[in-house]
Design an enzyme around this catalytic site. Structure first.
Site, PDB file in Angstrom:
ATOM      1  N   TYR A 325       0.869  -1.184   0.000  1.00 26.36           N
ATOM      2  CA  TYR A 325       0.000   0.000   0.000  1.00 26.36           C
ATOM      3  C   TYR A 325       0.906   1.234   0.000  1.00 26.36           C
ATOM      4  O   TYR A 325       0.805   2.110   0.851  1.00 26.36           O
ATOM      5  CB  TYR A 325      -0.940   0.013   1.199  1.00 26.36           C
ATOM      6  N   ASP A 392       1.024  -0.394   5.211  1.00 25.55           N
ATOM      7  CA  ASP A 392       0.352   0.880   5.499  1.00 25.55           C
ATOM      8  C   ASP A 392      -0.993   0.900   4.769  1.00 25.55           C
ATOM      9  O   ASP A 392      -1.177   1.646   3.796  1.00 25.55           O
ATOM     10  CB  ASP A 392       1.238   2.047   5.064  1.00 25.55           C
ATOM     11  N   CYS A 419      -4.029   4.033  10.746  1.00 27.15           N
ATOM     12  CA  CYS A 419      -4.727   5.244  11.179  1.00 27.15           C
ATOM     13  C   CYS A 419      -6.039   4.923  11.875  1.00 27.15           C
ATOM     14  O   CYS A 419      -6.826   5.832  12.158  1.00 27.15           O
ATOM     15  CB  CYS A 419      -4.986   6.170   9.986  1.00 27.15           C
TER      16      CYS A 419
END
Length: 463
Positions: A325, A392, A419
């Site tokens: 990613y 990620d 996140c």
């Protein structure tokens, strides 16, 4: 708009829909998503704009009889927490907004909480998610209830403001810049965005007639290079209207139109990309392509990832690594520096436009192979004995299938950047079920005054 009630109605399950009614609640612990948890007559209510331990009056916003839980906003504080502060942004202040008969804008839902308490609440959420979803009862050394790290205080003076280099806005039916209320189609006009950098606020988009536009995205790189304004036109909007909006902006600002569904970007004026800088490299990022929104986030995350991999001996000259990613290549470029020309870096990104950016950004690094496609498919097609992987993924996380493929590829270590604490904890659970360990963890407050945070974890095979 349902008028505010002057009394506190009973919240009984057989009384019909209750949106717009009010109740007095004692707020319990923090929950993922920026809510506190309250209970009333056996019903769980998730409350925004409160602080654990407060007694408040709330307005119900989602309260169907058959729903498992309800949602509410604080409209009055009866017994305040010592950590409550004056909200820095009026449109996002729930008490003030509801006092004017409308919900607050989203995007600054922790603005009423002192920054230190914001970070401790985020740490509580992270620990709770890891315990409940991954079975992690003891966090790695170095992460405790006060260890969500602040970022950028040298730039913002400790205010937690002015950090966004990217911002997304809606447009009111009258063509004014605005933002949506949380879980609502209601658009609140705005005339400032205190979380955004001066470069965004100085565009004064709120002074421009935006009729014919449904959404506006702004990218203003932290290195001071040319900003880009992306306009999502409503169906039938003509090029003449887009040119008129571009003419109202400073000449050194690029303007493009884009389709949020397809991410297709078309030039209106200037270039269709911005130039970002981080970790000694420059990066071209096209259109609405992904880049960390906090001006200091790229450096903080690169530092955490490389520290984990270097300290464990997983990243060195000649190493075989992958960036999954990979976006425009933030981590890929740093990995290429570390492994040198005797090593190799596989960079995988699913979005065609962003993968093309990575090719432009890494064209001078012969040790890098850039591939566009789904992570699990590419790993099957290009099996290697990886020393380390960087993972990620988007907010939804990697998921069970990708984790299974990662485990099957048998790397020596994985640095996982996330996140979202819920999807991160779920994926950590999948790794643990496969015998892997959570060997290191850091958390960063890259989104002050919101409930969001970023984590960097080191995962290693057990034993």
């Amino acid at each position: 708009m349902i008028a505010r009630t002057s009394t506190t109605p009973a919240l009984t399950p057989d009384a019909g829909g209750h949106a717009g009614e009010e109740a007095v609640l004692d707020l319990g612990p923090i929950a993922h998503g920026g809510h506190t948890v309250a209970r009333h007559e056996g019903r769980v209510i998730f409350v925004r704009h409160g602080i654990p331990g407060e007694k408040v009056r709330v307005r119900l916003t989602d309260a169907e009889d058959k729903a498992k839980f309800w949602r509410a906003d604080v409209v009055e504080v009866l017994d305040a927490s010592p950590d409550r502060v004056e909200h820095f942004w009026r449109p996002a202040d729930a008490r003030r907004a509801w006092g004017h008969g409308h919900p607050p804008v989203g995007g600054a839902e922790f603005g009423h909480i002192a920054l230190a308490r914001q970070r401790s609440l985020k740490a509580e959420v992270l620990a709770e998610q890891l315990s409940r979803l991954a079975g992690v009862e003891h966090l790695p050394p170095g992460l405790d209830a006060n260890a969500v790290e602040s970022v950028g205080e040298a730039s913002d003076g400790g205010s937690g403001l002015g950090w966004r280099t990217r911002a997304s806005f809606s447009v009111t039916p009258g063509g004014k810049l605005g933002m949506h209320a949380h879980r609502s189609g209601h658009i609140v006009p705005v005339r400032e965005m205190p979380l955004a950098t001066d470069a965004i606020n100085n565009l004064r988009l709120w002074d421009i007639d935006l009729q014919g536009i449904e959404r506006v995205e702004v990218a203003a790189p932290g290195n001071g290079s040319r900003p880009l304004v992306l306009l999502a036109p409503a169906p039938g909007t003509k090029a003449k209207r887009l040119n008129a909006i571009a003419a109202a902006l400073p000449e050194d600002v690029s303007v493009a139109s884009f389709d949020p569904a397809t991410e297709d970007v078309r030039q209106v004026r200037g270039r269709m990309w911005v130039q970002e800088s981080a970790a000694g490299h420059d990066y071209r990022v096209t259109g609405a392509g992904f880049w960390q929104i906090h001006r200091d986030a790229p450096g903080a995350l690169v530092g955490a990832v490389t520290e984990f991999l270097h300290s464990g001996g997983f990243l060195h000259a000649g190493a075989v690594v992958a960036d999954l990613y990979a976006g425009a290549g933030l981590f890929t470029a740093v990995l290429a520096d570390a492994v040198g020309e005797t090593g190799s870096v596989l960079s995988v990104e699913g979005a065609p436009g962003t993968s093309w950016d990575a090719r432009k950004n890494l064209h001078a690094a012969p040790q890098v192979e850039i591939v566009q496609g789904r992570v699990e498919r590419i790993l099957r097609q290009k099996p290697r004995n990886f020393d380390a992987l960087i993972l990620d993924p988007p907010r939804a996380g990697a998921g069970k299938a990708v984790v299974g493929q990662l485990v099957a590829s048998q790397p020596r270590a994985i640095a996982y950047v996330s996140c979202d604490p819920a999807s991160f904890a779920r994926d950590v659970g999948y790794f643990r079920q496969s015998g892997w360990d959570l060997a290191g963890l850091r958390a960063f407050d890259l989104y002050p005054h919101t409930h969001h945070m970023e984590t960097v974890a080191l995962l290693t095979p057990g034993g």
